[in-house]
Design an enzyme around this catalytic site. Sequence first.
Site, short mmCIF file in Angstrom:
data_model
loop_
_atom_site.label_atom_id
_atom_site.label_comp_id
_atom_site.label_asym_id
_atom_site.label_seq_id
_atom_site.Cartn_x
_atom_site.Cartn_y
_atom_site.Cartn_z
N LYS A 80 -1.15 -2.07 9.43
CA LYS A 80 -1.56 -0.73 9.05
C LYS A 80 -2.09 -0.73 7.62
O LYS A 80 -1.62 -1.50 6.76
CB LYS A 80 -0.34 0.21 9.16
CG LYS A 80 -0.61 1.69 8.92
CD LYS A 80 0.69 2.48 9.12
CE LYS A 80 0.49 3.98 8.94
NZ LYS A 80 1.75 4.73 9.20
N SER A 158 1.23 8.46 12.12
CA SER A 158 0.04 8.11 11.37
C SER A 158 -0.49 6.71 11.70
O SER A 158 -1.61 6.36 11.31
CB SER A 158 0.32 8.20 9.85
OG SER A 158 1.35 7.31 9.46
N SER A 182 5.84 8.06 12.68
CA SER A 182 4.52 7.42 12.70
C SER A 182 4.44 6.11 13.46
O SER A 182 3.34 5.60 13.69
CB SER A 182 4.02 7.22 11.27
OG SER A 182 3.77 8.46 10.65
#
Length: 456
Positions: A80, A158, A182
Amino acid sequence: MSKSFGAMSVAQLSVLIQSGAADPVDVAEAVFETIGNYADKAVFTVLTKSRALEEARASSKRLWEGRSLGLLDGIPIAWKDLFDIEGLVTTAGSVVLAADAPAKRDAAVVNLLRQAGMIAVGRTNMSEFAFSGLGINPHYGTPVNPRGSDLPRIPGGSSSGAGVAVAAGLVPVAMGTDTGGSVRIPAAFNGIVGYKATRGRHAMDGVYPLAKSLDSLGPLCRNVRDAVWIDAAMRGRTAPDIVERPLQGLELLVPENIVFDGAEPGVVAAFEAALERLQQAGARVSRAVIPAFNEIFDLMTRYGPLVTAEAFALHHQRLAGPDADRMDHRVVMRTRLGAKTTLADYLAILEARGRLIADVERLVGDRLIAFPSVAHVAPPIAPLEEDDELFFATNNKTLRNTALGNFLDWCGVSIPCGTGEAGMPVGLLLSATANRDEALLGIALAAEPVIRGDFA
């Protein structure tokens, strides 16, 4: 076979690599070819092909010489866009950080997984500054949920790109962060497994924060065993140390308040069917109100969310300057709400949080908690992009169930349990109180095939 390396589980690919049936260089090249051919270019923000091939060649040499670093040697992983990778700017899904200095070293967990022999293929897209559970990003594009067959649907956030990268078969595992859901939300929406560790279980050095009192890490992958293997390496272990625990006599607590409010019928049906399968496999289920759930939302109404207060403290200078005009206006609007939380309010939240964690630990004991990861399936993207009021309402509902676990310092794993509206995946969230990750993952190893049922 080469075209399917990214669609394999970590364990499946490990067998091929360790046996010599697949070479890490061939695996890495095939993964980059698959990513290059994938139509959705919003999944990754940057690819690290030169680094990956260098790491793959080193892995291949070790394996040829009989010096394997272990089960993860040669396995590709995506990171990420919050994790520092040496030589790259950590942009956190935003354009306002693009001119920052490149990272001088890898984040601690990036380094640990490199030491385990894993191959870093690139950075995945995300909600800007990790501050949304939907995964919509106006700067780098919004990755489209690969499970949707009717119209483009959100990936969840996210860790949006991480969820899509795994679900689409581009990589076997991607690393995410989880402050309010997330990891578990994109796992649920995309029909994969997402493990959120207890806060503090994994090193946070070199990870761009959102709210440090809530931030935690975890992998998105194909099954629980993969999560167990990755977790071990993230803690510097050379081999997994978590063993499968029997379902016979397992005690599950299903909350009767908050988590089913406004839930889609298909989500409830899929969850209840999985719960019935668990009972048939020997689990004992009890249902009860968890008063702390209501108190948490009362606290947020009175003082504002803890995550918003900490996000505002992190970004307040940025929001007061020209950078605010370059950010997603929805992120700006939501973050600015944190200005309303005074220092006295913030301290009151922390004091209440400590009390509520202790109350829930007494209530739950050694049981695991089970409820739907998200009360709805992944909705279409377009209406959310066009309507801010709908965006915020949907974001709040999407984060609601998972955020309870962050506030209470739980660990949790989302496992696919069936499908709901439009054939979209539904996730069942198994959670345990803080620092009971071994028990949670050990039970999840045994529970996963039961929870999945016919879901592939």
